[in-house]
Design a protein around this motif. Structure first.
Motif, PDB file in Angstrom:
ATOM      1  N   ILE A   1     -90.397  53.549 -34.794  1.00  0.00           N
ATOM      2  CA  ILE A   1     -90.537  52.390 -35.674  1.00  0.00           C
ATOM      3  C   ILE A   1     -92.019  52.276 -36.010  1.00  0.00           C
ATOM      4  O   ILE A   1     -92.864  52.230 -35.111  1.00  0.00           O
ATOM      5  N   PHE A   2     -92.331  52.248 -37.297  1.00  0.00           N
ATOM      6  CA  PHE A   2     -93.712  52.156 -37.755  1.00  0.00           C
ATOM      7  C   PHE A   2     -93.946  50.808 -38.427  1.00  0.00           C
ATOM      8  O   PHE A   2     -93.119  50.357 -39.212  1.00  0.00           O
ATOM      9  N   VAL A   3     -95.084  50.175 -38.147  1.00  0.00           N
ATOM     10  CA  VAL A   3     -95.475  48.951 -38.838  1.00  0.00           C
ATOM     11  C   VAL A   3     -95.995  49.363 -40.213  1.00  0.00           C
ATOM     12  O   VAL A   3     -96.915  50.181 -40.314  1.00  0.00           O
ATOM     13  N   THR A   4     -95.382  48.805 -41.269  1.00  0.00           N
ATOM     14  CA  THR A   4     -95.770  49.180 -42.628  1.00  0.00           C
ATOM     15  C   THR A   4     -96.472  48.058 -43.385  1.00  0.00           C
ATOM     16  O   THR A   4     -97.178  48.331 -44.356  1.00  0.00           O
ATOM     17  N   THR A   5     -96.273  46.815 -42.966  1.00  0.00           N
ATOM     18  CA  THR A   5     -96.896  45.683 -43.655  1.00  0.00           C
ATOM     19  C   THR A   5     -97.255  44.607 -42.630  1.00  0.00           C
ATOM     20  O   THR A   5     -96.447  44.297 -41.763  1.00  0.00           O
ATOM     21  N   ILE A   6     -98.461  44.086 -42.759  1.00  0.00           N
ATOM     22  CA  ILE A   6     -98.884  42.941 -41.951  1.00  0.00           C
ATOM     23  C   ILE A   6     -99.397  41.876 -42.913  1.00  0.00           C
ATOM     24  O   ILE A   6    -100.321  42.138 -43.695  1.00  0.00           O
ATOM     25  N   ASN A   7     -98.754  40.715 -42.868  1.00  0.00           N
ATOM     26  CA  ASN A   7     -99.138  39.579 -43.720  1.00  0.00           C
ATOM     27  C   ASN A   7     -99.378  39.990 -45.177  1.00  0.00           C
ATOM     28  O   ASN A   7    -100.349  39.595 -45.802  1.00  0.00           O
ATOM     29  N   GLY A   8     -98.464  40.808 -45.693  1.00  0.00           N
ATOM     30  CA  GLY A   8     -98.505  41.187 -47.101  1.00  0.00           C
ATOM     31  C   GLY A   8     -99.356  42.395 -47.438  1.00  0.00           C
ATOM     32  O   GLY A   8     -99.323  42.876 -48.571  1.00  0.00           O
ATOM     33  N   ILE A   9    -100.112  42.916 -46.488  1.00  0.00           N
ATOM     34  CA  ILE A   9    -100.938  44.101 -46.733  1.00  0.00           C
ATOM     35  C   ILE A   9    -100.112  45.322 -46.330  1.00  0.00           C
ATOM     36  O   ILE A   9     -99.815  45.521 -45.152  1.00  0.00           O
ATOM     37  N   LYS A  10     -99.732  46.118 -47.346  1.00  0.00           N
ATOM     38  CA  LYS A  10     -98.780  47.216 -47.145  1.00  0.00           C
ATOM     39  C   LYS A  10     -99.472  48.569 -47.006  1.00  0.00           C
ATOM     40  O   LYS A  10    -100.486  48.838 -47.646  1.00  0.00           O
ATOM     41  N   THR A  11     -98.839  49.399 -46.189  1.00  0.00           N
ATOM     42  CA  THR A  11     -99.247  50.789 -46.083  1.00  0.00           C
ATOM     43  C   THR A  11     -99.092  51.462 -47.439  1.00  0.00           C
ATOM     44  O   THR A  11     -98.124  51.223 -48.150  1.00  0.00           O
ATOM     45  N   GLU A  12    -100.084  52.266 -47.801  1.00  0.00           N
ATOM     46  CA  GLU A  12     -99.996  53.109 -48.995  1.00  0.00           C
ATOM     47  C   GLU A  12     -99.988  54.543 -48.476  1.00  0.00           C
ATOM     48  O   GLU A  12    -101.038  55.074 -48.117  1.00  0.00           O
ATOM     49  N   ARG A  13     -98.808  55.111 -48.426  1.00  0.00           N
ATOM     50  CA  ARG A  13     -98.637  56.436 -47.812  1.00  0.00           C
ATOM     51  C   ARG A  13     -99.669  57.425 -48.334  1.00  0.00           C
ATOM     52  O   ARG A  13     -99.903  57.522 -49.519  1.00  0.00           O
ATOM     53  N   THR A  14    -100.299  58.127 -47.443  1.00  0.00           N
ATOM     54  CA  THR A  14    -101.375  59.110 -47.643  1.00  0.00           C
ATOM     55  C   THR A  14    -102.699  58.473 -48.078  1.00  0.00           C
ATOM     56  O   THR A  14    -103.670  59.182 -48.276  1.00  0.00           O
ATOM     57  N   VAL A  15    -102.745  57.138 -48.216  1.00  0.00           N
ATOM     58  CA  VAL A  15    -103.981  56.472 -48.628  1.00  0.00           C
ATOM     59  C   VAL A  15    -104.481  55.555 -47.511  1.00  0.00           C
ATOM     60  O   VAL A  15    -105.534  55.787 -46.931  1.00  0.00           O
ATOM     61  N   MET A  16    -103.727  54.469 -47.224  1.00  0.00           N
ATOM     62  CA  MET A  16    -104.106  53.496 -46.196  1.00  0.00           C
ATOM     63  C   MET A  16    -102.881  53.190 -45.333  1.00  0.00           C
ATOM     64  O   MET A  16    -101.758  53.157 -45.842  1.00  0.00           O
ATOM     65  N   ALA A  17    -103.107  52.954 -44.053  1.00  0.00           N
ATOM     66  CA  ALA A  17    -101.993  52.666 -43.140  1.00  0.00           C
ATOM     67  C   ALA A  17    -102.478  51.781 -41.999  1.00  0.00           C
ATOM     68  O   ALA A  17    -103.685  51.626 -41.779  1.00  0.00           O
ATOM     69  N   TRP A  18    -101.521  51.219 -41.289  1.00  0.00           N
ATOM     70  CA  TRP A  18    -101.815  50.373 -40.127  1.00  0.00           C
ATOM     71  C   TRP A  18    -101.826  51.214 -38.855  1.00  0.00           C
ATOM     72  O   TRP A  18    -100.892  51.976 -38.596  1.00  0.00           O
ATOM     73  N   TYR A  19    -102.876  51.063 -38.074  1.00  0.00           N
ATOM     74  CA  TYR A  19    -103.014  51.707 -36.773  1.00  0.00           C
ATOM     75  C   TYR A  19    -103.379  50.628 -35.759  1.00  0.00           C
ATOM     76  O   TYR A  19    -103.877  49.573 -36.120  1.00  0.00           O
ATOM     77  N   TYR A  20    -103.143  50.928 -34.485  1.00  0.00           N
ATOM     78  CA  TYR A  20    -103.535  49.956 -33.467  1.00  0.00           C
ATOM     79  C   TYR A  20    -104.233  50.646 -32.311  1.00  0.00           C
ATOM     80  O   TYR A  20    -104.050  51.835 -32.061  1.00  0.00           O
ATOM     81  N   THR A  21    -105.067  49.858 -31.623  1.00  0.00           N
ATOM     82  CA  THR A  21    -105.702  50.294 -30.383  1.00  0.00           C
ATOM     83  C   THR A  21    -105.510  49.186 -29.352  1.00  0.00           C
ATOM     84  O   THR A  21    -105.220  48.039 -29.704  1.00  0.00           O
ATOM     85  N   VAL A  22    -105.662  49.534 -28.096  1.00  0.00           N
ATOM     86  CA  VAL A  22    -105.662  48.545 -27.023  1.00  0.00           C
ATOM     87  C   VAL A  22    -106.972  48.724 -26.263  1.00  0.00           C
ATOM     88  O   VAL A  22    -107.289  49.829 -25.818  1.00  0.00           O
ATOM     89  N   ASN A  23    -107.726  47.643 -26.205  1.00  0.00           N
ATOM     90  CA  ASN A  23    -109.043  47.662 -25.559  1.00  0.00           C
ATOM     91  C   ASN A  23    -109.932  48.755 -26.140  1.00  0.00           C
ATOM     92  O   ASN A  23    -110.688  49.420 -25.438  1.00  0.00           O
ATOM     93  N   GLY A  24    -109.807  48.968 -27.466  1.00  0.00           N
ATOM     94  CA  GLY A  24    -110.654  49.918 -28.177  1.00  0.00           C
ATOM     95  C   GLY A  24    -110.239  51.368 -28.079  1.00  0.00           C
ATOM     96  O   GLY A  24    -110.929  52.241 -28.594  1.00  0.00           O
ATOM     97  N   GLU A  25    -109.121  51.634 -27.429  1.00  0.00           N
ATOM     98  CA  GLU A  25    -108.678  53.017 -27.229  1.00  0.00           C
ATOM     99  C   GLU A  25    -107.291  53.240 -27.821  1.00  0.00           C
ATOM    100  O   GLU A  25    -106.434  52.368 -27.756  1.00  0.00           O
ATOM    101  N   SER A  26    -107.063  54.422 -28.360  1.00  0.00           N
ATOM    102  CA  SER A  26    -105.725  54.800 -28.806  1.00  0.00           C
ATOM    103  C   SER A  26    -104.828  54.953 -27.576  1.00  0.00           C
ATOM    104  O   SER A  26    -105.273  55.446 -26.538  1.00  0.00           O
ATOM    105  N   THR A  27    -103.587  54.519 -27.682  1.00  0.00           N
ATOM    106  CA  THR A  27    -102.685  54.587 -26.533  1.00  0.00           C
ATOM    107  C   THR A  27    -101.862  55.870 -26.498  1.00  0.00           C
ATOM    108  O   THR A  27    -101.320  56.217 -25.457  1.00  0.00           O
ATOM    109  N   GLY A  28    -101.738  56.540 -27.640  1.00  0.00           N
ATOM    110  CA  GLY A  28    -100.894  57.724 -27.716  1.00  0.00           C
ATOM    111  C   GLY A  28     -99.413  57.389 -27.773  1.00  0.00           C
ATOM    112  O   GLY A  28     -98.578  58.278 -27.666  1.00  0.00           O
ATOM    113  N   LYS A  29     -99.086  56.107 -27.904  1.00  0.00           N
ATOM    114  CA  LYS A  29     -97.690  55.665 -27.979  1.00  0.00           C
ATOM    115  C   LYS A  29     -97.493  54.790 -29.204  1.00  0.00           C
ATOM    116  O   LYS A  29     -98.435  54.140 -29.666  1.00  0.00           O
ATOM    117  N   LEU A  30     -96.271  54.759 -29.690  1.00  0.00           N
ATOM    118  CA  LEU A  30     -95.952  53.831 -30.767  1.00  0.00           C
ATOM    119  C   LEU A  30     -95.983  52.410 -30.233  1.00  0.00           C
ATOM    120  O   LEU A  30     -95.675  52.162 -29.067  1.00  0.00           O
TER     121      LEU A  30
END
Length: 126
Positions: free
Chosen positions: A69-98
């Motif tokens: 399951i991928f997050v594609t929109t947050i508060n109306g700001i949508k992913t633009e495939r191959t252009v912009m997308a939503w990513y997340y970190t925890v405590n400044g680090e990538s988790t390697g998990k969805l």
């Protein structure tokens, strides 16, 4: 004596405040300049995931692909495939998990960042 009791009371209140803060999770949303960034504090509970934490703070849309399951929109700001997308970190680090599979801990900071899409591959013409 009154001064000692007052000091003890203040120390107890301070300790309880720190303890309560440690039972929180911070969620930061960085819109990549599309709108003002946000910071939220939510109560932690057993089983809280990075995605669930986000859902407590924002309106989201997601897209399932097989068991992902991928997050594609947050508060109306949508992913633009191959252009912009939503990513997340925890405590400044990538988790390697969805995000829907990553359990956060009390005191964690989950940052959602709208940035250049480095994961999607462009559609190729046939």
């Amino acid at each position: 004596m009154k001064q000692k009791l007052a000091s003890l009371f203040l120390a107890s209140v301070f300790a309880l405040g720190i303890q309560a803060q440690q039972r929180k999770v911070t969620v930061e949303i960085d819109y990549g300049g599309k709108k003002s960034n946000e910071t939220h504090q939510i109560d932690w509970f057993e089983g809280l995931t990075a995605m669930t934490a986000l859902q407590y703070c924002a309106t989201i849309e997601s897209y399932p692909v097989k068991e992902y399951i991928f997050v594609t929109t947050i508060n109306g700001i949508k992913t633009e495939r191959t252009v912009m997308a939503w990513y997340y970190t925890v405590n400044g680090e990538s988790t390697g998990k969805l995000a829907f599979r990553y359990n956060v801990k009390p005191g964690d900071t989950v940052q959602w960042i709208y940035k250049t899409d480095v994961c999607s591959k462009p559609d190729t013409e046939k």
